[in-house]
Design a protein around this motif. Structure first.
Motif, PDB file in Angstrom:
ATOM      1  N   THR A 324       0.679  -1.075   0.182  1.00  0.00           N
ATOM      2  CA  THR A 324      -0.299  -0.215   0.179  1.00  0.00           C
ATOM      3  C   THR A 324       0.444   1.340  -0.056  1.00  0.00           C
ATOM      4  OG1 THR A 324      -1.912  -1.117   1.269  1.00  0.00           O
ATOM      5  CG2 THR A 324      -1.698   1.170   1.293  1.00  0.00           C
ATOM      6  N   SER A 325       1.555   1.068   0.244  1.00  0.00           N
ATOM      7  CA  SER A 325       2.571   2.432   0.768  1.00  0.00           C
ATOM      8  C   SER A 325       3.258   2.914  -0.516  1.00  0.00           C
ATOM      9  CB  SER A 325       3.987   2.517   1.894  1.00  0.00           C
ATOM     10  OG  SER A 325       3.321   2.367   3.486  1.00  0.00           O
ATOM     11  N   LEU A 326       3.959   0.864  -0.726  1.00  0.00           N
ATOM     12  CA  LEU A 326       4.522   1.372  -2.275  1.00  0.00           C
ATOM     13  C   LEU A 326       4.148   2.447  -3.547  1.00  0.00           C
ATOM     14  CD1 LEU A 326       6.816  -1.548  -3.057  1.00  0.00           C
ATOM     15  CD2 LEU A 326       7.753   0.685  -2.383  1.00  0.00           C
ATOM     16  N   THR A 327       2.521   1.570  -3.382  1.00  0.00           N
ATOM     17  CA  THR A 327       1.933   1.920  -4.675  1.00  0.00           C
ATOM     18  C   THR A 327       1.671   4.035  -4.218  1.00  0.00           C
ATOM     19  OG1 THR A 327       0.217   0.171  -4.725  1.00  0.00           O
ATOM     20  CG2 THR A 327      -0.952   1.883  -5.627  1.00  0.00           C
ATOM     21  N   ALA A 328       1.021   4.257  -2.890  1.00  0.00           N
ATOM     22  CA  ALA A 328       0.629   5.874  -2.625  1.00  0.00           C
ATOM     23  C   ALA A 328       2.126   6.237  -3.612  1.00  0.00           C
ATOM     24  CB  ALA A 328       0.832   5.040  -0.948  1.00  0.00           C
ATOM     25  N   PHE A 329       4.005   5.423  -3.242  1.00  0.00           N
ATOM     26  CA  PHE A 329       4.583   6.248  -2.896  1.00  0.00           C
ATOM     27  C   PHE A 329       4.241   6.731  -5.157  1.00  0.00           C
ATOM     28  CE2 PHE A 329       7.524   4.550   0.070  1.00  0.00           C
ATOM     29  CZ  PHE A 329       6.286   5.043   1.220  1.00  0.00           C
ATOM     30  N   ILE A 330       3.997   5.455  -5.721  1.00  0.00           N
ATOM     31  CA  ILE A 330       4.269   5.558  -6.955  1.00  0.00           C
ATOM     32  C   ILE A 330       3.229   6.562  -7.797  1.00  0.00           C
ATOM     33  CG2 ILE A 330       3.539   4.089  -9.147  1.00  0.00           C
ATOM     34  CD1 ILE A 330       5.831   2.877  -8.119  1.00  0.00           C
ATOM     35  N   ARG A 331       2.389   6.616  -7.230  1.00  0.00           N
ATOM     36  CA  ARG A 331       0.793   7.507  -7.399  1.00  0.00           C
ATOM     37  C   ARG A 331       1.953   9.114  -7.388  1.00  0.00           C
ATOM     38  NH1 ARG A 331      -4.459   7.721  -4.477  1.00  0.00           N
ATOM     39  NH2 ARG A 331      -4.676   8.981  -6.481  1.00  0.00           N
TER      40      ARG A 331
END
Length: 567
Positions: A324-331
């Motif tokens: 979830t954190s990595l996806t937030a970074f990607i966004r």
């Protein structure tokens, strides 16, 4: 009952959508469209239908003696006690039961067919009340179990004598499995476990990281084989193979969205244990602000994400929210001028504009082989779901040293431990020190239910002992009055918690940390240096959430022993 006025301000498309929904979802859907509370919508619908609202649901002693379980389940109504029924009425009912109406609570106004069936089966006219849909469903589930009506033996012949009876049983099992999954989605579960034991088939949901037993019909053990076979058929697994573990996936329609369910079977003494991981393909990934980072931590992360190269690692155990954190970074860094490629297992969130792929180890498409291929795709940013071995770690580090920003995860207890883990993978310390820019350790703690949480009024000695265990300065005891307790209500299933919040530990690789890595110093020494330089530990991050009323001492104290051991 004429409910036509209820749809007067809705479009034809909205009306068609509502009427196509199950009865249990109609009222909530109208409330969402109109942007009003469920309580207000219940009162509005009840007034239009001309039936009273029942605020508190109290079942009669033996509901199924009055109404068959199948009708309770199918019509989602149940016999209740009402304030209008006094002791004299109870006596009258016992002496002449057919002359008394039967009080029923339901979640959507009944139609003429329901009235006829209730009267035909019970011999009594229904006296309808409208209740909150969530409360009605919760009451039925808690009393009779998930999918109890599907496996009602009044409609199923145990000794199957002909093809028609076999079809009835198959249909009942299909309905039951669907209801278990739908209930899991409603309760925000991430996993479902079907666990066979000597005398029972136990079903448990994992909700907010905790396993919660599910109330199921008493006769469930009789359908154990059919239920497990149904799950395997849905995943296209070999139903005759019961001695070896199998893995598969199921696409399951859930309302307007679709679930991607990962299934794993495992042979045990009393049958196959089946675990389902629920991944909602329509789930909206969180933004940086929604992750719960402190303002200063958010600035540090954003600055490193803006870097053109280097490695950012997120660490923690399984289920701690790393993806979830990595996806937030990607966004955050997803811009037209940046080519971003991810390699995941599985793809949990879809991010528009990002090239996402999923590993398939059975055909040799592992993290390492995928990462090699990705490097030939001219990426600016690479996200690797997990660094599991030396080969993947080596490729990731060399990619970062050749001008790529690499995001990935490791399974370690804390942030400093990630550095020693890479050394244990036989990666040269100078390569680690030159490539790793930031390490973020995180955990998920349960969030207090805002509807029922109350001030804890803790004894000062208790606050002091908790702060000592969390290695928090005793001067913080002055804020102990801000801590709250979990109480429990209908909205949170009497658990006291609803949802989770992340706590973080962010280690930046400064020059001094760089020297520790090159010298192969212990993670304990690295931690001490990082804290001196301002790193906030997991426990300190948790204490901030305790002070703002988000969680409890007990939730954060889970990690106190960990930090004590690590440094």
């Amino acid at each position: 009952m004429n409910l036509s006025s209820l749809y007067s301000d809705l479009s034809e498309e909205q009306i068609e959508l509502i009427q196509a929904l199950p009865r249990s979802e109609r009222l909530l859907q109208i409330a969402t469209i109109r942007n009003v509370s469920t309580r207000d919508m219940v009162n509005d619908v009840a007034e239009r239908a001309g039936i009273p609202v029942l605020e508190e649901i109290q079942l009669i002693d033996n509901p199924t003696a009055t109404l068959p379980l199948r009708l309770i389940h199918e019509y989602q109504c149940v016999p209740v006690r009402t304030t209008e029924v006094d002791s004299d009425a109870d006596v009258a009912e016992e002496t002449s039961p057919n002359t008394q109406p039967i009080p029923l609570v339901t979640l959507w106004p009944p139609d003429a067919k329901m009235d006829r069936w209730i009267y035909a089966v019970s011999g009594r006219k229904p006296e309808w009340h409208l209740g909150n849909p969530d409360q009605v469903i919760h009451t039925i589930t808690q009393r009779f179990g998930v999918g109890a009506g599907s496996l009602d033996e009044s409609d199923i012949v145990n000794d199957v004598d002909d093809e028609e009876d076999a079809e009835d049983e198959d249909a009942a099992v299909i309905r039951f499995v669907n209801e278990v999954v739908h209930k899991a989605v409603t309760d925000r579960a991430t996993d479902i476990h079907f666990e066979p034991h000597r005398d029972a088939l136990q079903i448990r949901y994992r909700i907010d990281g905790e396993l919660v037993p599910v109330r199921v019909p008493d006769n469930l053990i009789k359908f154990q084989g059919a239920i497990i076979s149904r799950l395997k058929i849905m995943a296209k697994l070999n139903i005759s193979e019961k001695r070896r573990p199998q893995d598969g996936r199921i696409s399951f329609g859930a309302g307007e969205g679709e679930l991607d369910i990962r299934i794993s079977t495992f042979p045990t003494m009393y049958g196959e244990s089946v675990s389902l991981r629920l991944l909602n393909q329509k789930s909206k990934p969180l933004s940086m602000r929604e992750l719960g980072l402190a303002p200063d931590e958010e600035k540090h992360v954003e600055r490193h994400l803006a870097s053109p190269h280097g490695i950012i690692l997120v660490t923690g155990p399984t289920g701690s929210g790393k993806s979830t954190s990595l996806t937030a970074f990607i966004r955050l860094i997803n811009k037209p001028e940046r080519r971003i490629i991810t390699v995941e297992d599985p793809v949990e969130y879809e991010v528009p504009g990002v090239n996402q792929t999923q590993v398939h180890s059975e055909i040799g498409l592992t993290f390492a082989t995928s990462l090699r291929a990705v490097l030939r795709q001219d990426p600016d940013v690479i996200m690797v779901g997990e660094i599991r071995d030396r080969e993947t770690a080596d490729i990731a580090i060399r990619a970062s040293l050749t001008g790529h920003l690499v995001l990935s995860t490791l399974h370690t207890n804390d942030a400093p431990g990630a550095l020693t883990r890479l050394v244990d993978m036989d990666i040269e310390p100078f390569l680690i020190a030159s490539s790793v820019e930031m390490i973020i350790a995180q955990r998920l703690v349960r969030r207090l239910c805002p509807n029922c949480a109350q001030p804890g009024n803790f004894d000062p000695k208790h606050v002091a002992s908790c702060l000592t265990a969390m290695r928090i300065n005793q001067s913080e005891a002055q804020f102990g009055h801000l801590a709250k307790n979990a109480i429990g209500c209908e909205r949170c299933r009497k658990l006291g918690f609803r949802g989770r919040v992340a706590i973080f530990e962010i280690l930046r690789v400064t020059e001094e940390i760089h020297e520790h890595i090159v010298k192969r110093d212990s993670s304990r020494l690295i931690r001490q240096t990082a804290i001196k330089q301002g790193m906030r530990s997991l426990q300190q991050s948790g204490w901030e959430h305790i002070k703002n009323g988000s969680t409890t001492f007990e939730e954060v104290m889970r990690f106190a022993e960990l930090e004590s051991e690590e440094g």
